[in-house]
Design a protein around this motif. Sequence first.
Motif, PDB file in Angstrom:
ATOM      1  N   LYS A 143       0.832  -1.206   0.000  1.00 27.42           N
ATOM      2  CA  LYS A 143       0.000   0.000   0.000  1.00 27.42           C
ATOM      3  C   LYS A 143       0.868   1.259   0.000  1.00 27.42           C
ATOM      4  N   SER A 144       1.900   1.256   0.833  1.00 27.52           N
ATOM      5  CA  SER A 144       2.815   2.405   0.873  1.00 27.52           C
ATOM      6  C   SER A 144       3.601   2.532  -0.431  1.00 27.52           C
ATOM      7  N   TRP A 145       3.927   1.412  -1.020  1.00 23.90           N
ATOM      8  CA  TRP A 145       4.683   1.368  -2.283  1.00 23.90           C
ATOM      9  C   TRP A 145       3.873   1.997  -3.418  1.00 23.90           C
ATOM     10  N   GLY A 146       2.575   1.689  -3.468  1.00 25.13           N
ATOM     11  CA  GLY A 146       1.667   2.330  -4.407  1.00 25.13           C
ATOM     12  C   GLY A 146       1.746   1.889  -5.844  1.00 25.13           C
ATOM     13  N   GLN A 147       2.251   0.657  -6.117  1.00 30.85           N
ATOM     14  CA  GLN A 147       2.399   0.226  -7.508  1.00 30.85           C
ATOM     15  C   GLN A 147       1.548  -0.986  -7.860  1.00 30.85           C
ATOM     16  N   ALA A 148       0.583  -1.316  -7.039  1.00 31.03           N
ATOM     17  CA  ALA A 148      -0.230  -2.510  -7.289  1.00 31.03           C
ATOM     18  C   ALA A 148      -0.972  -2.430  -8.625  1.00 31.03           C
ATOM     19  N   ARG A 149      -1.423  -1.251  -8.992  1.00 34.98           N
ATOM     20  CA  ARG A 149      -2.206  -1.107 -10.214  1.00 34.98           C
ATOM     21  C   ARG A 149      -1.371  -1.238 -11.472  1.00 34.98           C
ATOM     22  N   ALA A 150      -0.072  -1.322 -11.338  1.00 29.72           N
ATOM     23  CA  ALA A 150       0.796  -1.456 -12.506  1.00 29.72           C
ATOM     24  C   ALA A 150       0.771  -2.872 -13.084  1.00 29.72           C
ATOM     25  N   TYR A 151       0.171  -3.829 -12.367  1.00 26.76           N
ATOM     26  CA  TYR A 151       0.230  -5.234 -12.757  1.00 26.76           C
ATOM     27  C   TYR A 151      -1.045  -5.687 -13.463  1.00 26.76           C
ATOM     28  N   TYR A 152      -0.897  -6.684 -14.327  1.00 28.17           N
ATOM     29  CA  TYR A 152      -2.061  -7.310 -14.949  1.00 28.17           C
ATOM     30  C   TYR A 152      -2.909  -7.977 -13.866  1.00 28.17           C
ATOM     31  N   PRO A 153      -4.229  -8.001 -14.031  1.00 29.29           N
ATOM     32  CA  PRO A 153      -5.106  -8.557 -12.994  1.00 29.29           C
ATOM     33  C   PRO A 153      -4.808 -10.018 -12.630  1.00 29.29           C
ATOM     34  N   GLY A 154      -4.542 -10.857 -13.640  1.00 31.12           N
ATOM     35  CA  GLY A 154      -4.306 -12.268 -13.359  1.00 31.12           C
ATOM     36  C   GLY A 154      -3.103 -12.515 -12.468  1.00 31.12           C
ATOM     37  N   PRO A 155      -1.909 -12.043 -12.857  1.00 32.26           N
ATOM     38  CA  PRO A 155      -0.736 -12.239 -12.001  1.00 32.26           C
ATOM     39  C   PRO A 155      -0.892 -11.611 -10.621  1.00 32.26           C
ATOM     40  N   TRP A 156      -1.502 -10.418 -10.560  1.00 33.29           N
ATOM     41  CA  TRP A 156      -1.652  -9.774  -9.254  1.00 33.29           C
ATOM     42  C   TRP A 156      -2.621 -10.555  -8.374  1.00 33.29           C
ATOM     43  N   ALA A 157      -3.689 -11.088  -8.980  1.00 28.86           N
ATOM     44  CA  ALA A 157      -4.664 -11.864  -8.206  1.00 28.86           C
ATOM     45  C   ALA A 157      -4.031 -13.091  -7.575  1.00 28.86           C
ATOM     46  N   SER A 158      -3.007 -13.651  -8.222  1.00 30.65           N
ATOM     47  CA  SER A 158      -2.366 -14.845  -7.662  1.00 30.65           C
ATOM     48  C   SER A 158      -1.616 -14.541  -6.371  1.00 30.65           C
ATOM     49  N   CYS A 159      -1.353 -13.261  -6.101  1.00 30.66           N
ATOM     50  CA  CYS A 159      -0.647 -12.865  -4.876  1.00 30.66           C
ATOM     51  C   CYS A 159      -1.602 -12.519  -3.738  1.00 30.66           C
ATOM     52  N   GLN A 160      -2.912 -12.524  -4.031  1.00 32.38           N
ATOM     53  CA  GLN A 160      -3.898 -12.144  -3.027  1.00 32.38           C
ATOM     54  C   GLN A 160      -4.507 -13.389  -2.399  1.00 32.38           C
ATOM     55  N   ILE A 161      -4.192 -13.623  -1.138  1.00 34.89           N
ATOM     56  CA  ILE A 161      -4.680 -14.799  -0.426  1.00 34.89           C
ATOM     57  C   ILE A 161      -5.342 -14.345   0.863  1.00 34.89           C
ATOM     58  N   GLY A 162      -6.605 -14.695   1.033  1.00 29.41           N
ATOM     59  CA  GLY A 162      -7.298 -14.361   2.271  1.00 29.41           C
ATOM     60  C   GLY A 162      -7.359 -12.878   2.551  1.00 29.41           C
ATOM     61  N   GLY A 163      -7.473 -12.070   1.486  1.00 34.16           N
ATOM     62  CA  GLY A 163      -7.550 -10.632   1.666  1.00 34.16           C
ATOM     63  C   GLY A 163      -6.225  -9.957   1.948  1.00 34.16           C
ATOM     64  N   LYS A 164      -5.125 -10.699   1.816  1.00 32.95           N
ATOM     65  CA  LYS A 164      -3.798 -10.148   2.070  1.00 32.95           C
ATOM     66  C   LYS A 164      -2.924 -10.283   0.822  1.00 32.95           C
ATOM     67  N   THR A 165      -1.985  -9.378   0.675  1.00 28.41           N
ATOM     68  CA  THR A 165      -0.988  -9.480  -0.387  1.00 28.41           C
ATOM     69  C   THR A 165       0.208 -10.240   0.156  1.00 28.41           C
ATOM     70  N   LEU A 166       0.440 -11.423  -0.392  1.00 27.61           N
ATOM     71  CA  LEU A 166       1.499 -12.293   0.130  1.00 27.61           C
ATOM     72  C   LEU A 166       2.668 -12.453  -0.839  1.00 27.61           C
ATOM     73  N   GLY A 167       2.683 -11.676  -1.917  1.00 32.12           N
ATOM     74  CA  GLY A 167       3.788 -11.785  -2.861  1.00 32.12           C
ATOM     75  C   GLY A 167       3.735 -10.671  -3.881  1.00 32.12           C
ATOM     76  N   ILE A 168       4.737 -10.649  -4.742  1.00 35.42           N
ATOM     77  CA  ILE A 168       4.821  -9.705  -5.857  1.00 35.42           C
ATOM     78  C   ILE A 168       5.134 -10.530  -7.113  1.00 35.42           C
ATOM     79  N   PRO A 169       4.390 -10.347  -8.208  1.00 35.46           N
ATOM     80  CA  PRO A 169       4.677 -11.125  -9.417  1.00 35.46           C
ATOM     81  C   PRO A 169       6.123 -10.964  -9.880  1.00 35.46           C
ATOM     82  N   ASN A 170       6.730 -12.067 -10.204  1.00 38.12           N
ATOM     83  CA  ASN A 170       8.096 -12.075 -10.727  1.00 38.12           C
ATOM     84  C   ASN A 170       8.082 -11.982 -12.249  1.00 38.12           C
TER      85      ASN A 170
END
Length: 416
Positions: free
Chosen positions: A128-155
Motif C-alpha cells: 500500500k505504501s509502495w503504491g504500484q499494485a495497479r501497474a500489474y495485470y489482474p491475473g498475475p496480481w490476483a495470484s498474490c492475493q490470499i485471504g484478503g492479504k498481499t502475500l507476494g509480488i509477481p516475478n
Amino acid sequence: MTHTTDRRSILRTAGAGAAALGLSGVLASCDTGGTGKARKPRTVTLTLWDYFTPANFQPGLNALIAGIEAHVAGVRIRRRAIPFADLVNALTLAAISGDLPDLAIVDNVSMSSLGGNGLLADLTSRVKSWGQARAYYPGPWASCQIGGKTLGIPNNSNCLALYYNTSMLHDAGVTPPTNWDQLADSARRLTTRNRFGLAMSAIRTEEGVFQFLPFLWQSGGDLDTFATSGPTPLAFLKNLIDKGSLSRACVGWTQEDVNARFLSRRAAMQINGPWQIPVLRKAPFEWNVVALPRDKTSATCLGGENWVVLATSDHLDKAWQVLEYTQRPSVLVPYLESLGELPARKDLAHTGTWTSDPVLNLFLKQLAIARPRLYGPHYADISEAVAKAEQAVLTGSASPSAAASAAAVKIDKALG
C-alpha cells in the motif's frame, strides 16, 4: 525464529543509563564507533530459494543477484536452486525444521497452499505504501492475493504456444495448425520413423497439468465439470499417441525434455513457453511459433512465478527492499529478457524486446486469453487428480470416461 534477548529491554536500559549520566552523546557514539564517521550498514545475508535450474536461466539470475548486492545496501544473497517438483515440499519440510529461507520465487499456483499454511509474510501494508499494485495485470496480481492479504509480488508471466520447425512443415506440405483437427492431421503427416509430429509434457506434476488444462478449456470444459468435459481432451491426446504422432514417453517428460526433443529434431512441433526462446535462438534450424490450436474456443494457461518473503525471516525490511529493487523497470526488463519471460506489469507492455520480437510478441498477445489457475486453497489436490487421470489414459490403464469420473470425485471435493 526465537530471540533469546528482549530488544526493548535493552533499549530501555540503555536509555535510562544515558539519561542518568546526562551523556546525550552516548547513544549517538554507538552509530559512529566514536570516530565521528558514520558506519556502513551492517551486512545481512538473505537466503533465496527458487526452481530455476536450467542452464539458460543462470546468467540472468546471477546478474540480478549481483545488482541486488550492489544497489540494496547491506545485503548479500545466498541462492539455492531446487528442482521444480521439489520446491514446495522443501519449503514445507524447512518449516518443520525451522530452516526456511528469507526469500523464494515460487510458482503462482503454490501461493494458496503456502499462504494457507502461514509460511508467507503479509506484505499488504508495504505494498500500500509502495503504491504500484495497479501497474500489474489482474491475473498475475490476483495470484498474490490470499485471504484478503498481499502475500507476494509477481516475478514474471508466461503462457503456452505451439512451436514448429519451419522446414519440416514446408517439406511435408503442412501449414501451422489452428484447430484440433488440423493439429491431429499435421502431427500425423509430420511423423516419421525418426521423429514425432508433436511433443508435449504429460508428466505427473504441475508441469503436465499446466500443459493439459488448455485442452480442457479449449473443448469448452472446466474443472468443475471434469466428469463430463474431461473425457474429450483426454481422448484427443490418447488418439495422438495411438496414431504414433505423440510419444508415449511424454508421460515422463518435463517441459525441458520436450524442448530437447524439438532441438534435436526428434519432434516437428512442440507445446512450450517463452522461457525456451533463449536456447532456441541457438538452434541450427529455423522455427516459429503460433497460438495453441483451438477447439470450441481459444485458450492458453497463465504461468509465472511470484516473489515471496517467508514469515520467519529475521530481515523483513531488507527482504522487502530486495523485492522493490527487482521491480524497477531498469532492472526488470533486462532480467525478463534474459530468461525469455514476459512482464506481469502492464506498464512494461511496450518496453523491451517483446514489443519488436514477433515471437515474444505472440506470447505477449496470448496473455489476453491466458487463464489463471485460481481454483482455491486445495488446488494441489485438484492438480494431482488431473495428472493421475491423464497418466492413466495416456498409458492405457483407464478409459477417458473412467479416468475423468474418478478424478472428478476428488476435484469436486477439493473445489468444495
